[in-house]
Design an enzyme around this catalytic site. Structure first.
Site, PDB file in Angstrom:
ATOM      1  N   GLU A  95      -5.667   3.218 -10.232  1.00 53.86           N
ATOM      2  CA  GLU A  95      -5.211   3.031 -11.608  1.00 53.86           C
ATOM      3  C   GLU A  95      -3.837   2.381 -11.582  1.00 53.86           C
ATOM      4  OE1 GLU A  95      -5.452   6.500 -14.107  1.00 53.86           O
ATOM      5  OE2 GLU A  95      -3.667   5.929 -15.206  1.00 53.86           O
ATOM      6  N   GLU A 118       3.322   2.563 -20.322  1.00 51.19           N
ATOM      7  CA  GLU A 118       3.070   3.766 -21.101  1.00 51.19           C
ATOM      8  C   GLU A 118       4.370   4.175 -21.774  1.00 51.19           C
ATOM      9  OE1 GLU A 118       0.156   6.775 -19.244  1.00 51.19           O
ATOM     10  OE2 GLU A 118       1.439   6.112 -17.603  1.00 51.19           O
TER      11      GLU A 118
END
Length: 427
Positions: free
Chosen positions: A173, A178
């Protein structure tokens, strides 16, 4: 979904099974013709100008500029919807939907993902390019205005293309950006893989240089990704680089295709939960997502385009009239078999363009020669994993009619299936 510090492990609940496609550094899609408005960005930090220059020189190999009518859905040739509730492994509150209430184009060149309070619950959207756009390496970036508020969790991230067949975290990932609402002036960039995932990833963060909220304006979030190295950038400012040295004895799982994910979560173990200060609806506005060639330069190349059996792509009869069929023919070195692959997304021969007849999008639409006109019917993107030649407007791939690779067979667009008859070697 994504994971970073102070989070528990999470497994994405759904993924669309499809072919593994890898974007090459050779062709650019139709929507990528012109850059959009300036970011109003701060001057890059020392050492980042070269990275910006390299990206500017690199060929744009794929993009979604989110051009379309207000209220319309994002392009289904690029995006899937993941739907449902259940906490998504992090005790999140939202139910992801495919409703235009939660994801839609705004008519001004943006995708808007909207998190809403619906009675005692919340709805939002989560879009992926699984099986449709799965780049490997290059400058990958999105220009985004993030939402704000306690418990709001926007992200621009990626999962390994073999997921869910290869389970997380072994699939890998890459979290490009974010943000959690309680940190309005900070964004995070993170890697998760075997031995470094969940609450113990490899991660870092970037603080707004003026300490302003990232939700106040658009910002460009990017990675420069090459074999055994990933560098994170915000508005052109590189702030961290990770390599296999950072994983220690654990595997580096980032030399493979990955697919994009855009979503806005509500609540969860890491961001916490909405409170009395949180206002709804909250919107993440995405101006574009782009993939650039990892090698820089990206000039046009001229030569033969060959099918998987070695036969050549050919202009029938070497004719130059609009509508002349494109066919397979035994390679003979003549000009009807000399194709120029341009950085503008076109494939040209005899001064004209490889074109989908009538701008059609249906499987079986003929491919022809036509005056170059800049339309989506004349845009082609090569995928180095399957070697397919894909028309992004239709989402379909070039192949010989009847899937027969013989001299004189005409060509068409068809559903992309990764088969050998859709493999083309470019100059």
């Amino acid at each position: 979904m994504r994971r970073t510090r102070h989070r528990t492990t999470r497994t994405a609940l759904t993924a669309v099974a499809a072919l593994t496609l890898v974007l090459s550094a050779s062709l650019v899609t139709s929507a990528a013709a012109a850059p959009k408005a300036s970011d109003g960005r701060a001057a890059p930090a020392s050492g980042t100008a070269a990275a910006q220059d390299a990206a500017a020189l690199a060929a744009l190999t794929w993009s979604d500029e989110f051009n379309g009518a207000a209220g319309s859905a994002p392009n289904g040739a690029n995006w899937n919807f993941e739907t449902g509730a259940g906490g998504w492994g992090n005790n999140e509150l939202q139910n992801y939907t495919n409703s235009r209430n939660n994801s839609a184009l705004d008519g001004n060149g943006n995708l808007v993902i909207t998190a809403r309070q619906e009675g005692s619950g919340y709805t939002s959207a989560r879009l992926t390019t699984k099986g449709k756009v799965q780049p490997q390496y290059g400058r990958l970036e999105a220009r985004i205005k993030i939402p704000r508020g306690q418990g709001i969790w926007p992200a621009f991230w990626m999962l390994g293309g073999q997921f869910p067949g290869t389970p997380w975290p072994n699939s890998g990932e890459i979290d490009i950006m974010e943000n959690i609402g309680r940190e309005p002036n900070r964004v995070h960039g993170t890697l998760h893989g075997p031995g470094y995932s969940g609450a113990n990833p490899i991660t870092g963060s970037y603080q707004h240089p003026q300490n302003w909220s990232f939700a106040d304006d658009f910002h460009t979030f990017a990675i420069d990704w090459s074999p055994n190295s990933i560098t994170w950038l915000v508005d052109g400012n590189a702030y961290q680089t990770f390599t296999p040295a950072n994983t220690g004895s654990n595997p580096w799982v980032f030399n493979q295709p990955f697919f994009f994910i855009l979503n806005v979560a509500v609540g969860g173990n890491w961001p916490g939960y909405p409170d009395g200060t949180t206002q709804f609806p909250q919107q993440m506005v995405v101006d574009y997502v782009r993939v650039y060639d990892s090698t820089g330069g990206g000039g046009s190349r001229t030569g033969t385009v060959r099918a998987s059996n070695g036969i050549c792509l050919d202009v029938a009869g070497a004719a130059t009239a609009n509508g002349t069929p494109i066919q397979l023919a035994n390679c003979n070195g003549n000009t009807a078999q000399q194709w120029t692959v341009g950085t503008d997304g076109t494939v040209r021969a005899l001064g004209k363009c490889l074109d989908v007849s009538g701008g059609g999008t249906a499987a079986g639409t003929a491919v022809q020669l036509w005056d170059c006109n800049g339309t989506g019917a004349q845009q082609w993107a090569s995928t180095s994993g399957t070697l397919a030649l894909r028309n992004p407007q239709s989402g379909r791939c070039l192949q010989p009619v009847g899937r027969v690779q013989t001299d004189g067979t005409r060509t068409e667009i068809a559903n992309c299936d990764g088969s050998t008859v859709q493999r083309w070697t470019l100059p």
